[in-house]
Design an enzyme around this catalytic site. Structure first.
Site, mmCIF file in Angstrom:
data_model
loop_
_atom_site.group_PDB
_atom_site.id
_atom_site.type_symbol
_atom_site.label_atom_id
_atom_site.label_comp_id
_atom_site.label_asym_id
_atom_site.label_seq_id
_atom_site.Cartn_x
_atom_site.Cartn_y
_atom_site.Cartn_z
ATOM 1 N N HIS A 8 -6.702 -74.177 35.012
ATOM 2 C CA HIS A 8 -6.337 -74.201 36.424
ATOM 3 C C HIS A 8 -6.192 -72.806 37.020
ATOM 4 C CE1 HIS A 8 -5.378 -78.376 35.419
ATOM 5 N NE2 HIS A 8 -5.342 -78.633 36.703
ATOM 6 N N GLU A 30 -10.014 -84.776 33.765
ATOM 7 C CA GLU A 30 -9.125 -83.886 33.018
ATOM 8 C C GLU A 30 -8.533 -84.576 31.800
ATOM 9 O OE1 GLU A 30 -6.351 -82.467 35.892
ATOM 10 O OE2 GLU A 30 -7.794 -81.126 36.866
#
Length: 386
Positions: free
Chosen positions: A258, A211
């Site tokens: 997300h 990420e």
């Protein structure tokens, strides 16, 4: 010339933020990061639970592949190929713009700044050790009191108040029971339990690394290099985004990435539980997750802009994943003995938050000042414009 740009790079500064190119690049990279988990992972693997070893291994391989492609394609997209290494223009290895460097002192400061925010959590762990030591001390003193009284009924006297200063041996015993033993169990499960090992690797290493590569290293330099033409359309460009603006725009892509978790949670629900109330609960949970991931993304983006250290933000991400969200249940009377320490814990949380904010080193007008944790000037901005 193009091959040389793969080694040395003068970063492009003519990147339009709107109406195309840069925003499309950020949105496309974020979308590929998420969709690759569904497109390239076989359906038979996707049916497995999220924490299944095969599921984690497949996702790890796919995500690492996406990261590799994103990193290797970066110099071809954003490095100027009309610059020779012997030119007077200062150039750097292309990977330096992605934060690939090693400054151990700066990385330690970044992690220390994160841990300052968790001062209340550390205080809670200490209270658990301290309270357990008080109980052990109390039991020992009660037993001595019982022996001194030589009670015939055999029942110990248990109405004595606990001491505020337990003996060092009880503190040591409590420390071993509450921290050392739990750490040993954590490590034993990691090395002996394959599902547990892969789950921890995903949460504490793979997810932070991938990420931060995508949403910090590959997104922030182009955003900070974005420009808009002057009125007379001269060659001198004006930055389209300030470092603070860029540090708040990049996390939006990080937070949106997300949102697919709601689909994951819905997919694994029992059919009898798939009701409208469940949808509302899942939406509330995902929006809460989007909120705190966006806030963390803003923090990580700010740190990356000021330090240009990929390793630093990866370590910060790992630390936050390990520590988790703060537990404020101590303010409830149902929290047990922690409720008795609520004022102490509340003050420690407030001190941690205050020190965390002061650690940024902001001035009255919003400019960055000298900080014990971060450089005064944006290192990434300096690299881009050198």
């Amino acid at each position: 010339m193009a091959a040389r740009a793969m080694s040395y790079c003068k970063h492009r500064l003519d990147l339009p933020l709107f109406p195309h190119t840069l925003i499309y690049y950020c949105a496309t990279l974020s979308t590929i990061f998420v969709l690759s988990l569904y497109v390239f992972v076989p359906q038979s693997i996707r049916r497995l639970p999220r924490d299944h070893v095969l599921h984690i291994q497949w996702r790890t391989g796919i995500i690492m592949g996406v990261c590799l492609v994103a990193v290797l394609s970066y110099p071809k997209i954003y490095c100027r190929v009309d610059v020779d290494r012997d030119d007077s223009v200062a150039i750097l290895p292309w990977y330096r713009f992605l934060g690939v460097s090693w400054n151990i002192d700066q990385d330690i400061k970044i992690v220390a700044h994160v841990f300052v925010l968790y001062l209340g959590s550390f205080a809670t762990s200490w209270v658990k050790i301290y309270h357990s030591a008080r109980i052990n001390h109390w039991k020992e003193e009660s037993h001595k009191y019982y022996l001194a009284r030589n009670r015939r009924d055999g029942s110990p006297v248990m109405n004595r108040t606990m001491s505020l200063l337990p003996k060092p041996k009880h503190l040591y015993q409590s420390f071993r029971t509450n921290w050392v033993h739990s750490t040993i169990i954590f490590l034993r499960n990691f090395f002996q339990n394959s599902p547990d090992r892969w789950t921890k690797l995903r949460n504490y290493f793979i997810a932070p690394l991938s990420e931060e590569i995508i949403f910090r290293a590959c997104l922030l330099p182009p955003l900070l290099a974005s420009s808009k033409p002057t009125i007379n359309n001269s060659k001198n460009k004006i930055l389209a985004l300030s470092p603070i603006q860029a540090s708040w725009i990049a996390p939006l892509f990080f937070g949106i990435a997300h949102l697919h978790h709601i689909y994951e949670q819905w997919r694994h629900l029992n059919p009898s539980l798939k009701t409208s109330s469940t949808i509302v609960r899942l939406l509330a949970g995902v929006m809460f997750q989007w909120g705190y991931t966006t806030l963390f993304g803003a923090y990580a983006s700010h740190v990356f802009l000021r330090t240009a250290s990929l390793s630093g933000v990866v370590l910060a991400h790992m630390a936050c994943n390990y520590m988790g969200l703060p537990d404020f249940r101590f303010v409830q009377s149902t929290s047990g003995y922690l409720y008795d320490y609520r004022w102490f814990l509340g003050i420690m949380y407030l001190i941690g938050i205050l020190l965390f904010i002061l650690g940024f080193g902001f001035g009255e007008s919003g400019e960055w000042l000298e900080s014990r944790f971060f450089p005064e000037e944006s290192v990434l901005l300096t690299l881009l414009h050198r």
